[in-house]
Design an enzyme around this catalytic site. Structure first.
Site, PDB file in Angstrom:
ATOM      1  N   GLU A  28       8.131  -2.289  15.490  1.00  0.00           N
ATOM      2  CA  GLU A  28       8.075  -3.278  16.571  1.00  0.00           C
ATOM      3  C   GLU A  28       9.466  -3.487  17.175  1.00  0.00           C
ATOM      4  OE1 GLU A  28       8.411  -7.524  15.580  1.00  0.00           O
ATOM      5  OE2 GLU A  28       7.622  -6.965  13.607  1.00  0.00           O
ATOM      6  N   LYS A  91       8.460 -11.647  25.178  1.00  0.00           N
ATOM      7  CA  LYS A  91       7.743 -11.375  23.942  1.00  0.00           C
ATOM      8  C   LYS A  91       6.282 -11.129  24.317  1.00  0.00           C
ATOM      9  CE  LYS A  91       6.574 -13.569  19.498  1.00  0.00           C
ATOM     10  NZ  LYS A  91       6.661 -14.820  18.715  1.00  0.00           N
ATOM     11  N   VAL A 111       3.533  -7.708  16.564  1.00  0.00           N
ATOM     12  CA  VAL A 111       2.708  -6.890  15.664  1.00  0.00           C
ATOM     13  C   VAL A 111       1.468  -6.395  16.400  1.00  0.00           C
ATOM     14  CG1 VAL A 111       1.237  -6.962  13.607  1.00  0.00           C
ATOM     15  CG2 VAL A 111       3.533  -7.943  13.521  1.00  0.00           C
ATOM     16  N   ALA A 146      -2.692 -13.483  17.415  1.00  0.00           N
ATOM     17  CA  ALA A 146      -3.497 -12.337  17.854  1.00  0.00           C
ATOM     18  C   ALA A 146      -3.361 -11.155  16.898  1.00  0.00           C
ATOM     19  CB  ALA A 146      -3.081 -11.918  19.253  1.00  0.00           C
ATOM     20  N   LYS A 164       4.207 -14.689   7.001  1.00  0.00           N
ATOM     21  CA  LYS A 164       5.356 -15.588   7.013  1.00  0.00           C
ATOM     22  C   LYS A 164       4.984 -16.921   6.366  1.00  0.00           C
ATOM     23  CE  LYS A 164       7.330 -13.485  11.162  1.00  0.00           C
ATOM     24  NZ  LYS A 164       6.269 -12.559  11.592  1.00  0.00           N
TER      25      LYS A 164
END
Length: 309
Positions: A28, A91, A111, A146, A164
């Site tokens: 990413e 982003k 991601v 998402a 996370k």
């Protein structure tokens, strides 16, 4: 059918590797543009690519630049992501992708978006830091990443250090179960929680090797079972942080975010930056090492997967 060349650039090295069935690992770009400062992010990007190459795979960093999806970046494009001058790099998640492409915008892939680009490029293994998931309080805010839907629908194996710790990990795993996403642990039965090696929640299967993970992925897709799979790869012990200590830090960061009125896609970058501040930089060191560790694991899986045809 989509005319891929109309929207996407794949570097010759990556295109040739995919066509030949050689191992390729997707990466990413959000971690570069929004996850750490320049030039540390540039050094990190070069370091993670070297790790993948040293293990016999080809790295493929994803991004969107001037309305073009990119599988693999030139040196100039990589610097653009890392420097992120004047915050011109957005982003991008799935919902943002068609807007960025149609309007000629530049953005880093989350991601979810990295999975989309990897799938379009024919790449089946992706190394990230930690996935997004169900945020705490999502039963009222409906704040669910998402990433989880992408895992349900897009055939890419995602290697991460778990979810996370800012998230509700229990609900995240419940959501993945509902979506039929296999959650494996790399030599662990306890799903890792990013900075820490444990979360208190179990994986579906504790794989003992990259070859086992590759065999499971190969079998899933050979049976035409939709979607990807998640591999929880714990941060190495020497870089892991204490679970109780990090729980307190994250509670403080969450309280700061609430007080500041931070919502939506701004939440994760705000919280990660706050956690770096509250840990005196220790969390960033752990973040870098777990990402390197995931790259190693993903490269090994990609190599084994390439052997299966």
């Amino acid at each position: 059918m989509m005319d891929l060349k109309k929207y996407m650039d794949i570097t010759p090295e990556i295109a040739e590797a995919v066509a030949a069935g050689k191992p390729v690992v997707a990466l990413e770009s959000t971690i570069l543009s929004h996850g750490m400062p320049y030039p540390q992010n540039y050094e990190f990007a070069k370091g993670i690519e070297k790790i993948i190459r040293d293990l016999g795979a080809v790295p493929a960093t994803m991004a969107v630049i001037n309305g073009r999806m990119k599988a693999g970046l030139t040196e100039e494009e990589l610097l653009l992501m890392c420097e992120n001058k004047d915050n011109q790099v957005a982003k991008l998640s799935r919902r943002d992708l068609p807007i960025a492409l149609a309007m000629g915008k530049t953005g880093a892939t989350t991601v979810a978006t990295t999975m989309i680009l990897a799938d379009l490029a024919g790449i089946r293994v992706f190394a990230t830091g930690g996935i997004g998931g169900v945020h705490r309080g999502a039963e009222t805010t409906m704040d669910i990443s998402a990433d989880l839907q992408e895992l349900a629908h897009t055939p890419v194996a995602v290697v991460c250090a778990g979810a996370k710790m800012i998230l509700d990990i229990g609900l995240t795993l419940e959501y993945l179960e509902t979506m039929g996403v296999p959650v494996l642990g790399m030599q662990t039965e306890d799903f890792p929680s990013f900075y820490c090696r444990k979360s208190g929640f179990k994986v579906d299967y504790a794989a003992q090797s990259a070859a086992e993970v590759a065999q499971i992925a190969h079998t899933k897709w050979a049976c035409d079972l939709q979607g990807g799979m998640l591999i929880g790869n714990p941060v190495p012990e020497e870089y892991a942080m204490d679970y109780d200590y990090m729980s307190k830090i994250i509670d403080e960061a969450l309280a700061d975010a609430k007080e500041a009125g931070i919502k939506g896609k701004a939440t994760t970058p705000f919280l990660l930056a706050k956690i770096v501040e509250l840990t005196g930089g220790d969390s960033l060191k752990t973040n870098i090492q777990l990402a390197y560790n995931n790259a190693r694991c993903a490269a090994q899986i990609a190599v084994e997967l390439s052997k299966l045809g």
